[in-house]
Scaffold this active site. Sequence first.
Site, PDB file in Angstrom:
ATOM      1  N   LYS A   3      -3.164   3.305  -0.500  1.00 60.85           N
ATOM      2  CA  LYS A   3      -2.268   2.344  -1.145  1.00 60.85           C
ATOM      3  C   LYS A   3      -2.442   0.972  -0.511  1.00 60.85           C
ATOM      4  O   LYS A   3      -2.696   0.854   0.693  1.00 60.85           O
ATOM      5  CB  LYS A   3      -0.818   2.819  -1.088  1.00 60.85           C
ATOM      6  N   SER A  60       6.846   3.173  -3.684  1.00 58.35           N
ATOM      7  CA  SER A  60       5.769   2.204  -3.777  1.00 58.35           C
ATOM      8  C   SER A  60       4.380   2.849  -3.804  1.00 58.35           C
ATOM      9  O   SER A  60       3.381   2.156  -4.030  1.00 58.35           O
ATOM     10  CB  SER A  60       5.844   1.234  -2.594  1.00 58.35           C
ATOM     11  N   SER A  93       9.243   6.317  -0.905  1.00 57.68           N
ATOM     12  CA  SER A  93       8.009   5.841  -1.546  1.00 57.68           C
ATOM     13  C   SER A  93       6.921   6.888  -1.705  1.00 57.68           C
ATOM     14  O   SER A  93       5.943   6.645  -2.410  1.00 57.68           O
ATOM     15  CB  SER A  93       7.443   4.647  -0.763  1.00 57.68           C
TER      16      SER A  93
END
Length: 465
Positions: free
Chosen positions: A84, A159, A183
Amino acid sequence: MEDATAETALAWRDALRRGDVSAREVAERYLRRIEAHHELGAFLAVIGDQAHTDATAADARFAATSRSERSTLPRLHGLPIAVKDLVEVAGMATTRGSAALRHRVATADAPGVAMLRAAGAIPLGKTQVSELGLTGYSENAIAPPARNPLDPSRTPGGSSGGSAAAVAADLIPMGPGTDGGGSIRIPALACGLVGLKPGLGAVPGDLAAAAPSLHDEFGAPRLTVSGPLARDPADAAMLFDAQRGATGEPALAAVRAADELTGLRIAYSAASPFASVYPIALSAESGCAFEAARERLAARGHRMDEATFAYDPEYPEAFTTSWTAGLSRLALAPDAAARLMPLTSLFRERARARTVEAHERAGARLRDFAADARQQWGAYDAVLTPGLTMLPPRVGAFTSMHPDDDYRLQCEWAPFTSMVNVSGLPAVAVPVMRLPNGHAMGVQLIGRIGSESQLLQLAAQLTSP
């Protein structure tokens, strides 16, 4: 889309170690899938040339290893992953999902990436995130939003939403994520995956030498940890063992022996600390998944006790203050600040307007909350909560609102995750049912310190026939 669950990461790992397939063939297979499904917005950047180089080196290493010594190959030999874009990968720009920041090219891997490279994993690129990792959806001002493979009109969460979309669509076999308020677990629940949030300190790189404290600069509990996103508990266990550099594969061994686990005392509760300020209501689908999980765990011989947990009504304000406190240290020129997403911009203004003492009071309140939650939950071997309260909202639903309404909807959709980060305890998100419309619904299990393997065993019991 064609069936995205035909191969597990563990099956690929075993095939690579046997020599049934080469690392280059596996890398090329996934790079083709990434290209074919670019509309999901899962990837911000792909490094195909470097992946080919890394795969070729892995194949050379395999060729130089005799059959009798293949057990000495790195545990993730030749397995593709993605990272990520809040996390540094050497040679790649780190955007942190923000148009307001300079996108500097990293000169070295972050500790967690370095650990996975040493374990033999091959990064294919960077995945979409929310700006600075602040929100439970993956939309920003630098690239198209990540979309949910189960329904591309909806968010995959955040996220770690790009990573979850990539795993769910079989663009990578499994992937590491980070979790500071949900997340990993929010995207896992949104996309029908298993997502493990380890306890604070369980993954060595999460408490780097430069910041080893269990608290942040304002005294609040440190929230963010690294963990796996995978399509089943065995894959999650394999990646977790690699992320923490475990000797052998104890989590994977535990999952393989999951049928032996019985007799735990498990509390179940739909109480949320956000209920003091927001209406928290389970949809019919969410309630059905919660009930199904209770029944399955009871059928495995666990004692299921309905618990009445009481949470500090000041938690929402204290958490919001501490969650955004770091924005007060984000120095930006006016022209750069104007490029922030609306929610980030508003919460930064509020954080900068608070005194250090106000941030420290919120931190102290969260420390007290953490101690109280650990005491209440600690009366049980594990705690079962619902997962998300409703189906994932549509892409654009959050960002079309005023930032305060955006934040409220996030809290109403995922009201059970952040409290676990504050506590420092491990938790796992588990898919329990697939709905007729293709969406998934799941639950969360919270464990005691050091119980990650046991949580993955419970996940295996919930997902096994």
